[in-house]
Design a protein around this motif. Structure first.
Motif, PDB file in Angstrom:
ATOM      1  N   ALA A 207       4.333  14.401 -11.277  1.00 20.67           N
ATOM      2  CA  ALA A 207       4.950  14.685 -12.524  1.00 20.67           C
ATOM      3  C   ALA A 207       3.687  15.244 -13.503  1.00 20.67           C
ATOM      4  CB  ALA A 207       5.301  13.370 -13.143  1.00 20.67           C
ATOM      5  N   GLN A 208       2.412  15.125 -13.300  1.00 24.79           N
ATOM      6  CA  GLN A 208       1.471  15.586 -14.112  1.00 24.79           C
ATOM      7  C   GLN A 208       1.464  17.182 -13.689  1.00 24.79           C
ATOM      8  OE1 GLN A 208      -2.108  13.304 -13.657  1.00 24.79           O
ATOM      9  NE2 GLN A 208      -2.279  12.781 -15.488  1.00 24.79           N
ATOM     10  N   ALA A 209       1.414  17.479 -12.549  1.00 22.25           N
ATOM     11  CA  ALA A 209       1.227  18.678 -12.195  1.00 22.25           C
ATOM     12  C   ALA A 209       2.207  19.706 -12.649  1.00 22.25           C
ATOM     13  CB  ALA A 209       1.235  18.905 -10.689  1.00 22.25           C
ATOM     14  N   LYS A 210       3.548  19.316 -12.984  1.00 23.54           N
ATOM     15  CA  LYS A 210       4.647  20.071 -13.150  1.00 23.54           C
ATOM     16  C   LYS A 210       4.653  20.980 -14.436  1.00 23.54           C
ATOM     17  CE  LYS A 210       9.501  19.530 -12.139  1.00 23.54           C
ATOM     18  NZ  LYS A 210      10.659  18.598 -12.132  1.00 23.54           N
TER      19      LYS A 210
ATOM     20  N   GLU B 210       1.080  -1.278   0.121  1.00 20.83           N
ATOM     21  CA  GLU B 210       0.057  -0.180   0.081  1.00 20.83           C
ATOM     22  C   GLU B 210       0.865   1.378  -0.061  1.00 20.83           C
ATOM     23  OE1 GLU B 210      -3.956  -1.591   2.240  1.00 20.83           O
ATOM     24  OE2 GLU B 210      -2.555  -0.587   3.155  1.00 20.83           O
ATOM     25  N   ARG B 211       1.983   1.228   0.692  1.00 23.40           N
ATOM     26  CA  ARG B 211       2.858   2.254   0.906  1.00 23.40           C
ATOM     27  C   ARG B 211       3.480   2.544  -0.516  1.00 23.40           C
ATOM     28  NH1 ARG B 211       4.589   0.588   5.866  1.00 23.40           N
ATOM     29  NH2 ARG B 211       6.344  -0.387   4.908  1.00 23.40           N
ATOM     30  N   ALA B 212       3.980   1.456  -1.021  1.00 21.80           N
ATOM     31  CA  ALA B 212       4.548   1.609  -2.466  1.00 21.80           C
ATOM     32  C   ALA B 212       3.521   2.125  -3.602  1.00 21.80           C
ATOM     33  CB  ALA B 212       5.130   0.287  -2.723  1.00 21.80           C
ATOM     34  N   ALA B 213       2.461   1.790  -3.470  1.00 22.37           N
ATOM     35  CA  ALA B 213       1.283   2.285  -4.341  1.00 22.37           C
ATOM     36  C   ALA B 213       1.008   3.493  -4.050  1.00 22.37           C
ATOM     37  CB  ALA B 213      -0.154   1.358  -4.349  1.00 22.37           C
ATOM     38  N   ALA B 214       0.736   4.244  -2.998  1.00 21.03           N
ATOM     39  CA  ALA B 214       0.634   5.321  -2.676  1.00 21.03           C
ATOM     40  C   ALA B 214       1.948   6.394  -3.078  1.00 21.03           C
ATOM     41  CB  ALA B 214       0.436   5.603  -1.106  1.00 21.03           C
ATOM     42  N   ALA B 215       3.111   5.896  -2.791  1.00 22.87           N
ATOM     43  CA  ALA B 215       4.172   6.652  -3.279  1.00 22.87           C
ATOM     44  C   ALA B 215       4.336   6.740  -4.728  1.00 22.87           C
ATOM     45  CB  ALA B 215       5.545   6.022  -2.777  1.00 22.87           C
ATOM     46  N   ALA B 216       4.029   5.496  -5.508  1.00 23.14           N
ATOM     47  CA  ALA B 216       3.749   5.882  -6.906  1.00 23.14           C
ATOM     48  C   ALA B 216       2.637   6.681  -7.459  1.00 23.14           C
ATOM     49  CB  ALA B 216       3.435   4.300  -7.480  1.00 23.14           C
ATOM     50  N   ALA B 217       1.706   6.737  -6.737  1.00 24.02           N
ATOM     51  CA  ALA B 217       0.469   7.690  -7.166  1.00 24.02           C
ATOM     52  C   ALA B 217       1.030   9.088  -6.984  1.00 24.02           C
ATOM     53  CB  ALA B 217      -1.032   7.144  -6.437  1.00 24.02           C
ATOM     54  N   ALA B 218       1.505   9.399  -5.799  1.00 21.80           N
ATOM     55  CA  ALA B 218       2.001  10.671  -5.425  1.00 21.80           C
ATOM     56  C   ALA B 218       2.880  11.149  -6.466  1.00 21.80           C
ATOM     57  CB  ALA B 218       2.684  10.744  -4.113  1.00 21.80           C
ATOM     58  N   LYS B 219       4.015  10.207  -7.064  1.00 26.84           N
ATOM     59  CA  LYS B 219       4.901  10.706  -7.883  1.00 26.84           C
ATOM     60  C   LYS B 219       4.230  10.984  -9.430  1.00 26.84           C
ATOM     61  CE  LYS B 219       9.432   9.060  -9.290  1.00 26.84           C
ATOM     62  NZ  LYS B 219      10.211   7.693  -9.461  1.00 26.84           N
TER      63      LYS B 219
END
Ligand code: SF4
Ligand code: SF4
Length: 168
Positions: A138-141, A125-134
């Motif tokens: 990247a989309q917002a940049k 879950e932590r890995a999935a959350a980190a990937a989603a945040a990343k």
């Protein structure tokens, strides 16, 4: 040996304490009796098996078992010192003698299996959350602000200087 001396020895032995110590009565501090594993803590990582110099330990992750061949164990304590979960310990009692080279197998407890599954789920879950945040970052940049100004090309400056000297 005279009969008098013999009787003296018998009487002395009858009323004196034994000269030997009873087996399995006292285990001095630091006794390296035998390896014990608390299967409530063991995560079957296999580190003890890798570190064992006599290959006395086997870990079967598929079967969720931990096995030891007591006759191969030299009580070096290497496995105990390297267990990350501190599930191994040196039991104070000495290994029972035997005539066969047996293998003792222990199953990982339900409690340990549940704890391990919960840990793996939390890690996923932590890995999935980190990937989603990343991905969101990247989309917002690109929409954050204006594009960075292009750097001045030194070749352009040189050309301008050359053009000026030509006009002279
Ligand atoms: S006893 Fe310790 S080192 Fe060995 S498999 Fe279990 S957790 Fe790993
Ligand atoms: S005490 Fe030493 S020999 Fe015995 S199982 Fe552990 S690492 Fe192997």
């Amino acid at each position: 040996m005279s009969i008098v001396s013999f009787n003296t020895t018998v009487l002395h032995n009858l009323f004196s304490k034994p000269k030997t110590r009873k087996a399995e009565k006292e285990y001095p501090a630091g006794t390296r009796g035998h390896v014990e594993n608390d299967m409530d803590l063991c995560i079957l990582c296999g580190l003890c098996s890798i570190k064992c110099p006599t290959h006395a330990i086997t870990v079967d992750k598929a079967e969720k078992t931990w096995s030891i061949r007591p006759m191969s164990c030299i009580q070096c304590r290497c496995c105990v010192d390297n267990c990350p979960k501190k599930s191994l310990s040196m039991g104070l009692r000495f290994q029972e003698p035997g005539s066969e080279k047996i293998t003792k197998t222990f199953k990982q407890s339900e409690k340990a299996i549940a704890a391990q599954e919960a840990l793996m789920k939390a890690a996923k879950e932590r890995a999935a959350a980190a990937a989603a945040a990343k991905a969101a970052a990247a989309q917002a940049k690109p929409s954050d602000g204006a594009a960075t100004p292009a750097k001045a090309d030194p070749a352009d400056a040189r050309n301008k200087v050359e053009a000026k000297t030509d006009n002279k």
